[in-house]
Design a protein around this motif. Structure first.
Motif, PDB file in Angstrom:
ATOM      1  N   TRP A 167       0.788  -1.227   0.000  1.00 49.31           N
ATOM      2  CA  TRP A 167       0.000   0.000   0.000  1.00 49.31           C
ATOM      3  C   TRP A 167       0.828   1.290   0.000  1.00 49.31           C
ATOM      4  CZ3 TRP A 167       0.019   3.573   4.033  1.00 49.31           C
ATOM      5  CH2 TRP A 167      -0.816   4.671   3.822  1.00 49.31           C
ATOM      6  N   PRO A 168       1.876   1.433   0.840  1.00 48.35           N
ATOM      7  CA  PRO A 168       2.612   2.710   0.841  1.00 48.35           C
ATOM      8  C   PRO A 168       3.285   3.029  -0.494  1.00 48.35           C
ATOM      9  CG  PRO A 168       3.134   1.414   2.794  1.00 48.35           C
ATOM     10  CD  PRO A 168       2.405   0.513   1.851  1.00 48.35           C
ATOM     11  N   ARG A 169       3.456   2.000  -1.351  1.00 52.72           N
ATOM     12  CA  ARG A 169       4.152   2.195  -2.620  1.00 52.72           C
ATOM     13  C   ARG A 169       3.204   2.358  -3.809  1.00 52.72           C
ATOM     14  NH1 ARG A 169       9.381   3.229  -1.002  1.00 52.72           N
ATOM     15  NH2 ARG A 169       9.989   1.748   0.633  1.00 52.72           N
ATOM     16  N   LEU A 170       1.904   2.340  -3.552  1.00 55.11           N
ATOM     17  CA  LEU A 170       0.960   2.412  -4.665  1.00 55.11           C
ATOM     18  C   LEU A 170       1.060   3.725  -5.444  1.00 55.11           C
ATOM     19  CD1 LEU A 170      -2.331   0.784  -3.318  1.00 55.11           C
ATOM     20  CD2 LEU A 170      -0.658  -0.168  -4.911  1.00 55.11           C
ATOM     21  N   HIS A 171       1.551   4.769  -4.784  1.00 50.61           N
ATOM     22  CA  HIS A 171       1.660   6.048  -5.489  1.00 50.61           C
ATOM     23  C   HIS A 171       2.684   5.988  -6.617  1.00 50.61           C
ATOM     24  CE1 HIS A 171       4.947   6.253  -2.519  1.00 50.61           C
ATOM     25  NE2 HIS A 171       5.555   7.043  -3.400  1.00 50.61           N
ATOM     26  N   GLN A 172       3.545   4.957  -6.598  1.00 48.17           N
ATOM     27  CA  GLN A 172       4.537   4.812  -7.657  1.00 48.17           C
ATOM     28  C   GLN A 172       3.955   4.133  -8.900  1.00 48.17           C
ATOM     29  OE1 GLN A 172       7.947   2.763  -6.086  1.00 48.17           O
ATOM     30  NE2 GLN A 172       8.270   4.234  -4.441  1.00 48.17           N
ATOM     31  N   LEU A 173       2.745   3.636  -8.789  1.00 46.99           N
ATOM     32  CA  LEU A 173       2.118   2.914  -9.892  1.00 46.99           C
ATOM     33  C   LEU A 173       1.017   3.748 -10.526  1.00 46.99           C
ATOM     34  CD1 LEU A 173       1.692  -0.604  -8.240  1.00 46.99           C
ATOM     35  CD2 LEU A 173       3.586   0.171  -9.671  1.00 46.99           C
ATOM     36  N   ALA A 174       0.849   3.561 -11.816  1.00 51.72           N
ATOM     37  CA  ALA A 174      -0.305   4.151 -12.494  1.00 51.72           C
ATOM     38  C   ALA A 174      -1.559   3.429 -12.011  1.00 51.72           C
ATOM     39  CB  ALA A 174      -0.151   4.023 -14.003  1.00 51.72           C
ATOM     40  N   GLU A 175      -2.733   4.057 -12.221  1.00 48.47           N
ATOM     41  CA  GLU A 175      -3.980   3.487 -11.709  1.00 48.47           C
ATOM     42  C   GLU A 175      -4.252   2.110 -12.295  1.00 48.47           C
ATOM     43  OE1 GLU A 175      -6.695   3.017  -9.195  1.00 48.47           O
ATOM     44  OE2 GLU A 175      -5.687   4.957  -9.233  1.00 48.47           O
ATOM     45  N   ASP A 176      -3.962   1.910 -13.592  1.00 49.18           N
ATOM     46  CA  ASP A 176      -4.209   0.603 -14.182  1.00 49.18           C
ATOM     47  C   ASP A 176      -3.257  -0.450 -13.613  1.00 49.18           C
ATOM     48  OD1 ASP A 176      -2.029   1.849 -15.395  1.00 49.18           O
ATOM     49  OD2 ASP A 176      -2.264   0.705 -17.250  1.00 49.18           O
ATOM     50  N   GLU A 177      -1.995  -0.068 -13.325  1.00 50.53           N
ATOM     51  CA  GLU A 177      -1.051  -0.999 -12.721  1.00 50.53           C
ATOM     52  C   GLU A 177      -1.471  -1.338 -11.297  1.00 50.53           C
ATOM     53  OE1 GLU A 177       2.521   1.265 -13.166  1.00 50.53           O
ATOM     54  OE2 GLU A 177       3.188   0.092 -14.898  1.00 50.53           O
ATOM     55  N   SER A 178      -1.991  -0.363 -10.578  1.00 52.22           N
ATOM     56  CA  SER A 178      -2.484  -0.599  -9.224  1.00 52.22           C
ATOM     57  C   SER A 178      -3.634  -1.595  -9.231  1.00 52.22           C
ATOM     58  CB  SER A 178      -2.926   0.721  -8.601  1.00 52.22           C
ATOM     59  OG  SER A 178      -3.503   0.509  -7.334  1.00 52.22           O
ATOM     60  N   ALA A 179      -4.543  -1.424 -10.179  1.00 46.39           N
ATOM     61  CA  ALA A 179      -5.674  -2.351 -10.295  1.00 46.39           C
ATOM     62  C   ALA A 179      -5.204  -3.755 -10.638  1.00 46.39           C
ATOM     63  CB  ALA A 179      -6.654  -1.848 -11.348  1.00 46.39           C
ATOM     64  N   ARG A 180      -4.232  -3.851 -11.535  1.00 48.88           N
ATOM     65  CA  ARG A 180      -3.694  -5.154 -11.926  1.00 48.88           C
ATOM     66  C   ARG A 180      -2.981  -5.822 -10.764  1.00 48.88           C
ATOM     67  NH1 ARG A 180       0.364  -4.137 -15.645  1.00 48.88           N
ATOM     68  NH2 ARG A 180       0.588  -6.379 -15.960  1.00 48.88           N
ATOM     69  N   ALA A 181      -2.428  -5.040  -9.860  1.00 49.29           N
ATOM     70  CA  ALA A 181      -1.741  -5.614  -8.701  1.00 49.29           C
ATOM     71  C   ALA A 181      -2.734  -6.119  -7.664  1.00 49.29           C
ATOM     72  CB  ALA A 181      -0.819  -4.572  -8.074  1.00 49.29           C
ATOM     73  N   MET A 182      -3.825  -5.395  -7.465  1.00 49.68           N
ATOM     74  CA  MET A 182      -4.782  -5.761  -6.431  1.00 49.68           C
ATOM     75  C   MET A 182      -5.649  -6.958  -6.808  1.00 49.68           C
ATOM     76  SD  MET A 182      -4.344  -3.914  -3.777  1.00 49.68           S
ATOM     77  CE  MET A 182      -2.574  -3.847  -4.108  1.00 49.68           C
ATOM     78  N   THR A 183      -5.955  -7.097  -8.083  1.00 48.31           N
ATOM     79  CA  THR A 183      -6.837  -8.182  -8.520  1.00 48.31           C
ATOM     80  C   THR A 183      -6.294  -9.564  -8.177  1.00 48.31           C
ATOM     81  OG1 THR A 183      -7.737  -6.817 -10.295  1.00 48.31           O
ATOM     82  CG2 THR A 183      -8.030  -9.198 -10.481  1.00 48.31           C
ATOM     83  N   PRO A 184      -5.016  -9.881  -8.486  1.00 50.07           N
ATOM     84  CA  PRO A 184      -4.521 -11.208  -8.107  1.00 50.07           C
ATOM     85  C   PRO A 184      -4.447 -11.417  -6.600  1.00 50.07           C
ATOM     86  CG  PRO A 184      -2.734  -9.856  -8.978  1.00 50.07           C
ATOM     87  CD  PRO A 184      -4.008  -9.146  -9.277  1.00 50.07           C
ATOM     88  N   LEU A 185      -4.272 -10.341  -5.831  1.00 50.76           N
ATOM     89  CA  LEU A 185      -4.261 -10.488  -4.379  1.00 50.76           C
ATOM     90  C   LEU A 185      -5.633 -10.925  -3.871  1.00 50.76           C
ATOM     91  CD1 LEU A 185      -2.127  -7.374  -3.331  1.00 50.76           C
ATOM     92  CD2 LEU A 185      -1.390  -9.731  -3.705  1.00 50.76           C
ATOM     93  N   LEU A 186      -6.682 -10.354  -4.467  1.00 46.21           N
ATOM     94  CA  LEU A 186      -8.031 -10.788  -4.120  1.00 46.21           C
ATOM     95  C   LEU A 186      -8.256 -12.234  -4.540  1.00 46.21           C
ATOM     96  CD1 LEU A 186     -10.915 -10.279  -3.144  1.00 46.21           C
ATOM     97  CD2 LEU A 186     -11.432  -9.275  -5.376  1.00 46.21           C
ATOM     98  N   ARG A 187      -7.734 -12.605  -5.709  1.00 46.20           N
ATOM     99  CA  ARG A 187      -7.891 -13.986  -6.172  1.00 46.20           C
ATOM    100  C   ARG A 187      -7.171 -14.967  -5.253  1.00 46.20           C
ATOM    101  NH1 ARG A 187      -6.748 -12.740 -12.589  1.00 46.20           N
ATOM    102  NH2 ARG A 187      -8.801 -11.835 -13.062  1.00 46.20           N
ATOM    103  N   PHE A 188      -5.987 -14.602  -4.783  1.00 45.75           N
ATOM    104  CA  PHE A 188      -5.266 -15.462  -3.839  1.00 45.75           C
ATOM    105  C   PHE A 188      -6.078 -15.641  -2.560  1.00 45.75           C
ATOM    106  CE2 PHE A 188      -1.150 -14.952  -6.128  1.00 45.75           C
ATOM    107  CZ  PHE A 188      -0.711 -16.260  -6.024  1.00 45.75           C
ATOM    108  N   TYR A 189      -6.675 -14.553  -2.089  1.00 47.69           N
ATOM    109  CA  TYR A 189      -7.485 -14.652  -0.872  1.00 47.69           C
ATOM    110  C   TYR A 189      -8.685 -15.570  -1.104  1.00 47.69           C
ATOM    111  CZ  TYR A 189      -9.708 -13.299   3.500  1.00 47.69           C
ATOM    112  OH  TYR A 189     -10.276 -13.330   4.751  1.00 47.69           O
ATOM    113  N   LEU A 190      -9.353 -15.396  -2.230  1.00 48.41           N
ATOM    114  CA  LEU A 190     -10.510 -16.237  -2.540  1.00 48.41           C
ATOM    115  C   LEU A 190     -10.100 -17.698  -2.682  1.00 48.41           C
ATOM    116  CD1 LEU A 190     -12.396 -13.948  -5.098  1.00 48.41           C
ATOM    117  CD2 LEU A 190     -13.113 -14.529  -2.766  1.00 48.41           C
ATOM    118  N   LEU A 191      -8.937 -17.952  -3.296  1.00 47.59           N
ATOM    119  CA  LEU A 191      -8.442 -19.317  -3.407  1.00 47.59           C
ATOM    120  C   LEU A 191      -8.216 -19.911  -2.022  1.00 47.59           C
ATOM    121  CD1 LEU A 191      -7.284 -21.745  -4.942  1.00 47.59           C
ATOM    122  CD2 LEU A 191      -5.081 -20.540  -5.021  1.00 47.59           C
TER     123      LEU A 191
END
Length: 281
Positions: A167-191
């Motif tokens: 989270w503290p490093r999200l400002h270094q990412l563009a919004e689309d890159e941030s979204a792409r990073a969060m989606t697999p984290l949610l998938r790992f949690y769901l798995l």
């Protein structure tokens, strides 16, 4: 119930492995276009947190053994003992994790291949850890449900730990890159959630045919059922918080959701692990 060190050891090692696997996945498939400097900044805090969690887990294992020199003696039976294999794989995993972090900090570059090897050994470590209980004399520990439960805990807790470190490093990412990073984290949690659910189903399916064995099995079933209800209530709340974090914008203003989701998930998994060991304790 005297297995408190094992509760802490298994949970801490699993969150460590889950975090490392998540970091490896994201930096192998998600952050491939980023510079080495950005990749290092996105990975190193999580690897450091994982190393600290694993270190505390090792201390808990020493408390269980009573004498750390017993571990060296136990290693002499690695060909025949699942506990010896657990000690070996845990030591290899922690050693590789330490080397990965040191290399990254010294060379200022994330060693993807070494990180992948570390994640692979960590996955093997959880398998060996699960096999100890699968090969025990306690009916409710036997079967592949134990494997599913341990991997489920690793994916849920580990993905949230990396999300919080990220989270503290999200400002270094563009919004689309941030979204792409969060989606697999949610998938790992769901798995992890699905695997944990499968483990509970397998455990309760083993209860019914063995109720005739006596009051101990019946009491265990009642206790595990109550703790499991509380566990899933907490996991459900954590899932809602994580989904809210992933879907709401801007994510940079919602770190409290991640912190709450992680703490609630750890609490839920603690209840689940207590129920697991109370069956055999």
């Amino acid at each position: 119930m005297h297995e408190w060190p094992l509760i802490f050891f298994t949970l801490l090692m699993q969150i460590t492995v889950g975090c490392v696997v998540t970091v490896w996945y994201c930096h192998t498939f998600i952050f491939t276009t980023l510079t080495d400097d950005k990749r290092l900044k996105l990975a190193s805090p999580a690897l450091l947190c994982a190393l600290l969690c694993g270190g505390v887990g090792l201390l808990a294992s020493v408390a269980h053994l009573g004498n750390p020199w017993h571990a060296l003696f136990t290693l002499s039976h690695v060909a025949s003992s699942w506990m010896s294999r657990e000690i070996l794989f845990t030591a290899l995993f922690m050693g590789l994790l330490f080397l990965t972090l040191v290399y990254a900090l010294v060379k200022k570059q994330l060693p993807t291949a070494l990180l992948g090897l570390t994640a692979l050994v960590g996955v093997a470590d959880i398998f060996v850890m699960s096999a100890i209980y699968d090969h025990s004399r306690f009916i409710l520990w036997q079967g592949w449900g134990t494997y599913a439960g341990f991997y489920g805990s690793a994916f849920m807790m580990g993905s949230l730990l990396y999300a919080l470190c990220l989270w503290p490093r999200l400002h270094q990412l563009a919004e689309d890159e941030s979204a792409r990073a969060m989606t697999p984290l949610l998938r790992f949690y769901l798995l992890g959630f699905v695997l944990a659910t499968v483990a509970v189903i397998v455990m309760f399916s083993a209860v019914a045919p063995n109720l005739a064995q006596g009051i101990s099995i019946k009491t265990a079933a009642v206790n595990v059922g109550t703790l499991t209800l509380w566990r899933y209530l907490l996991l459900g709340i954590a899932l809602v918080l994580l989904v809210t974090y992933v879907t709401r914008l801007p994510r940079k203003s919602l770190p409290a959701l991640l912190s709450m989701a992680l703490m609630i998930t750890i609490t839920g998994e603690f209840l689940g692990r207590y129920a697991f060991f109370s069956v055999g304790g």
